[in-house]
Scaffold this active site. Structure first.
Site, PDB file in Angstrom:
ATOM      1  N   TYR A 151       1.017  -1.101   0.038  1.00 30.21           N
ATOM      2  CA  TYR A 151      -0.401   0.252  -0.122  1.00 30.21           C
ATOM      3  C   TYR A 151       1.133   0.832   0.196  1.00 30.21           C
ATOM      4  CZ  TYR A 151      -3.564   3.861   1.339  1.00 30.21           C
ATOM      5  OH  TYR A 151      -4.482   4.624   1.532  1.00 30.21           O
ATOM      6  N   HIS A 211      -5.197   4.833  -2.699  1.00 23.99           N
ATOM      7  CA  HIS A 211      -6.389   5.441  -2.602  1.00 23.99           C
ATOM      8  C   HIS A 211      -5.851   7.336  -3.608  1.00 23.99           C
ATOM      9  CE1 HIS A 211      -6.849   2.701   0.603  1.00 23.99           C
ATOM     10  NE2 HIS A 211      -8.126   3.271  -0.217  1.00 23.99           N
TER      11      HIS A 211
END
Length: 220
Positions: free
Chosen positions: A133, A172
């Site tokens: 991530y 994101h």
């Protein structure tokens, strides 16, 4: 009386300069967010690099990477305060200094100045696979368009492609940040989901989830 005459004579004999001495002002303190990075000796007056991406690439700069450690994490805090509109808590910095994340978390320097960083962590994925991530990824404004960000994302992709049991690299991105979305898509990331109201105190609060399967870049 004789002493006064001799004194005046001495004073008159002293040479007078034809031009006043060149008195330059003392050097101004450098602004660490806008230092010229052309590897030339520092000048008194510093100018930001050209806004033209072609000129920036032509100028070229040398960079090197380091791990994030408890000893230098304070520099990363300062960088993040200058790059991002949010403040990251101590939990974030605990993740980036975690030994298991050092291969996917790097800071990039120009000379002895920290100019960018990519901070990632490993997360549990599906079928006993791990996900990488991307928590933060940024470069100081004065050092953008030199290929520093491109170098960091390519480095991450290269590292991940050599690891075992990786599901994907993901992150994101705010839905309004079209420039960032196009940047990631250039390196094989795809939009796989949209999350409503993901961000707090940022408008718009929605984001896309971008993901890339492990593997080298097509051009490599």
């Amino acid at each position: 009386f004789f002493f006064q005459i001799r004194l005046r004579a001495v004073v008159r004999e002293r040479p007078v300069p034809s031009t006043p001495p060149n008195l330059s002002p003392p050097p101004r303190a450098l602004d660490w967010t806008s230092v010229d990075s052309s590897h030339q000796p520092p000048a008194t007056e510093m100018e930001d690099p050209s806004e033209d991406p072609v000129e920036r690439k032509r100028a070229g700069i040398k960079t090197y990477y380091t791990d994030v450690t408890p000893n230098n994490v304070g520099q990363l805090r300062c960088l993040n305060l200058n790059v991002f509109p949010v403040t990251y808590n101590d939990g974030f910095y605990k993740d980036v200094t975690n030994e298991q994340n050092k291969d996917v978390t790097k800071m990039v320097y120009v000379s002895d100045m920290l100019v960018g960083a990519i901070c990632c962590r490993f997360e549990a994925g599906k079928d006993k696979l791990n996900r990488v991530y991307i928590m933060t990824f940024g470069v100081l404004k004065a050092y953008r368009h030199y290929g520093i960000g491109t170098g960091m994302i390519k480095h991450l992709i290269s590292v991940v492609s050599k690891l075992q049991d990786i599901q994907d690299v993901y992150l994101h991105v705010q839905i309004s940040n079209e420039k960032a979305i196009k940047f990631y898509q250039r390196y094989g990331f795809e939009i796989i989901a949209k999350k409503e109201n993901y961000y707090r105190k940022i408008d718009p609060p929605h984001c896309y989830v971008l993901s890339r399967k492990p593997g080298p870049l097509e051009s490599e």
